[in-house]
Design a protein around this motif. Structure first.
Motif, PDB file in Angstrom:
ATOM      1  N   GLY A   1     -75.934  31.020  -6.098  1.00 50.70           N
ATOM      2  CA  GLY A   1     -75.539  32.266  -6.729  1.00 50.70           C
ATOM      3  C   GLY A   1     -74.050  32.258  -7.016  1.00 50.70           C
ATOM      4  O   GLY A   1     -73.374  31.247  -6.850  1.00 50.70           O
ATOM      5  N   SER A   2     -73.540  33.415  -7.430  1.00 50.12           N
ATOM      6  CA  SER A   2     -72.125  33.554  -7.736  1.00 50.12           C
ATOM      7  C   SER A   2     -71.613  34.855  -7.160  1.00 50.12           C
ATOM      8  O   SER A   2     -72.376  35.807  -6.969  1.00 50.12           O
ATOM      9  N   ILE A   3     -70.316  34.875  -6.899  1.00 54.43           N
ATOM     10  CA  ILE A   3     -69.668  36.101  -6.444  1.00 54.43           C
ATOM     11  C   ILE A   3     -68.456  36.364  -7.329  1.00 54.43           C
ATOM     12  O   ILE A   3     -67.875  35.442  -7.893  1.00 54.43           O
TER      13      ILE A   3
ATOM     14  N   PRO B   1     -65.366  40.010  -1.708  1.00 50.27           N
ATOM     15  CA  PRO B   1     -65.922  39.963  -3.062  1.00 50.27           C
ATOM     16  C   PRO B   1     -67.058  40.963  -3.246  1.00 50.27           C
ATOM     17  O   PRO B   1     -67.551  41.560  -2.288  1.00 50.27           O
ATOM     18  N   ALA B   2     -67.463  41.093  -4.514  1.00 51.79           N
ATOM     19  CA  ALA B   2     -68.692  41.835  -4.790  1.00 51.79           C
ATOM     20  C   ALA B   2     -69.817  41.033  -4.134  1.00 51.79           C
ATOM     21  O   ALA B   2     -69.762  39.815  -4.090  1.00 51.79           O
ATOM     22  N   ASN B   3     -70.795  41.681  -3.609  1.00 50.47           N
ATOM     23  CA  ASN B   3     -71.934  41.101  -2.877  1.00 50.47           C
ATOM     24  C   ASN B   3     -71.529  40.049  -1.827  1.00 50.47           C
ATOM     25  O   ASN B   3     -71.985  38.914  -1.863  1.00 50.47           O
ATOM     26  N   PRO B   4     -70.688  40.443  -0.833  1.00 47.01           N
ATOM     27  CA  PRO B   4     -70.265  39.508   0.214  1.00 47.01           C
ATOM     28  C   PRO B   4     -71.416  39.048   1.107  1.00 47.01           C
ATOM     29  O   PRO B   4     -71.307  38.018   1.777  1.00 47.01           O
TER      30      PRO B   4
ATOM     31  N   LEU C   1     -63.824  36.128   2.223  1.00 48.59           N
ATOM     32  CA  LEU C   1     -63.156  34.840   2.125  1.00 48.59           C
ATOM     33  C   LEU C   1     -61.745  35.038   2.654  1.00 48.59           C
ATOM     34  O   LEU C   1     -61.107  36.054   2.369  1.00 48.59           O
ATOM     35  N   VAL C   2     -61.256  34.069   3.432  1.00 51.48           N
ATOM     36  CA  VAL C   2     -59.906  34.157   3.986  1.00 51.48           C
ATOM     37  C   VAL C   2     -59.136  32.932   3.508  1.00 51.48           C
ATOM     38  O   VAL C   2     -59.603  31.804   3.639  1.00 51.48           O
TER      39      VAL C   2
ATOM     40  N   ARG D   1     -58.530  38.485  -8.879  1.00 49.39           N
ATOM     41  CA  ARG D   1     -59.619  39.457  -8.817  1.00 49.39           C
ATOM     42  C   ARG D   1     -60.501  39.264 -10.043  1.00 49.39           C
ATOM     43  O   ARG D   1     -60.022  38.992 -11.142  1.00 49.39           O
ATOM     44  N   GLN D   2     -61.777  39.347  -9.856  1.00 43.56           N
ATOM     45  CA  GLN D   2     -62.823  39.205 -10.864  1.00 43.56           C
ATOM     46  C   GLN D   2     -63.062  37.768 -11.309  1.00 43.56           C
ATOM     47  O   GLN D   2     -63.893  37.534 -12.175  1.00 43.56           O
TER      48      GLN D   2
END
Length: 131
Positions: free
Chosen positions: A117-119, A78-81, A65-66, A101-102
């Motif tokens: 889903g979610s990131i 992110p986690a699982n980009p 993400l930018v 973050r998180q």
């Protein structure tokens, strides 16, 4: 005969105009991000970014993400980009002016609005244009 020749010239012109956009669409997310970062230098990663200042966001397919535009942009991997798609809708539940973050971002399908889903966000890395 003139009409056929003019039609062919027009088609050739359209092919030249649409050619670069076709090539741009074929870039991988990593390649697109690399192009965005050309001429920029990475700064110290931050845990949060003020989204009132950096409200513009862009999804780079399967990559990041930018946030922001102009001199400084912030990149978040992110986690699982791999779940990110350019046309997704990002549903952000934000408590205050900062995205951190998180924080959890929900992904919705742009066409149907269905949950995808979610990131979980990572650090925000500033990239500043050098002169």
């Amino acid at each position: 005969m003139k009409k056929i020749a003019l039609s062919l010239i027009a088609l050739a012109g359209m092919a030249l105009v649409s050619g670069p956009s076709i090539a741009r669409d074929r870039l991988t997310g990593q390649e697109r991000l690399a192009r965005m970062l050309e001429g920029r230098v990475a700064g110290k990663p931050q845990s949060c970014v003020n989204t009132r200042v950096y409200s513009d966001s862009q999804i780079i397919d399967g990559t990041a993400l930018v946030y922001g535009h102009g001199k400084t942009i912030w990149v978040n991997i992110p986690a699982n980009p791999e779940d990110l798609r350019r046309h997704d809708i990002l549903l952000v539940r934000q408590f205050g002016p900062e995205l951190c973050r998180q924080d959890i971002v929900t992904l919705l399908d742009n066409a149907s609005g269905i949950f995808k889903g979610s990131i979980s966000l990572g650090d925000f890395v500033p990239y500043t244009r050098v002169k």
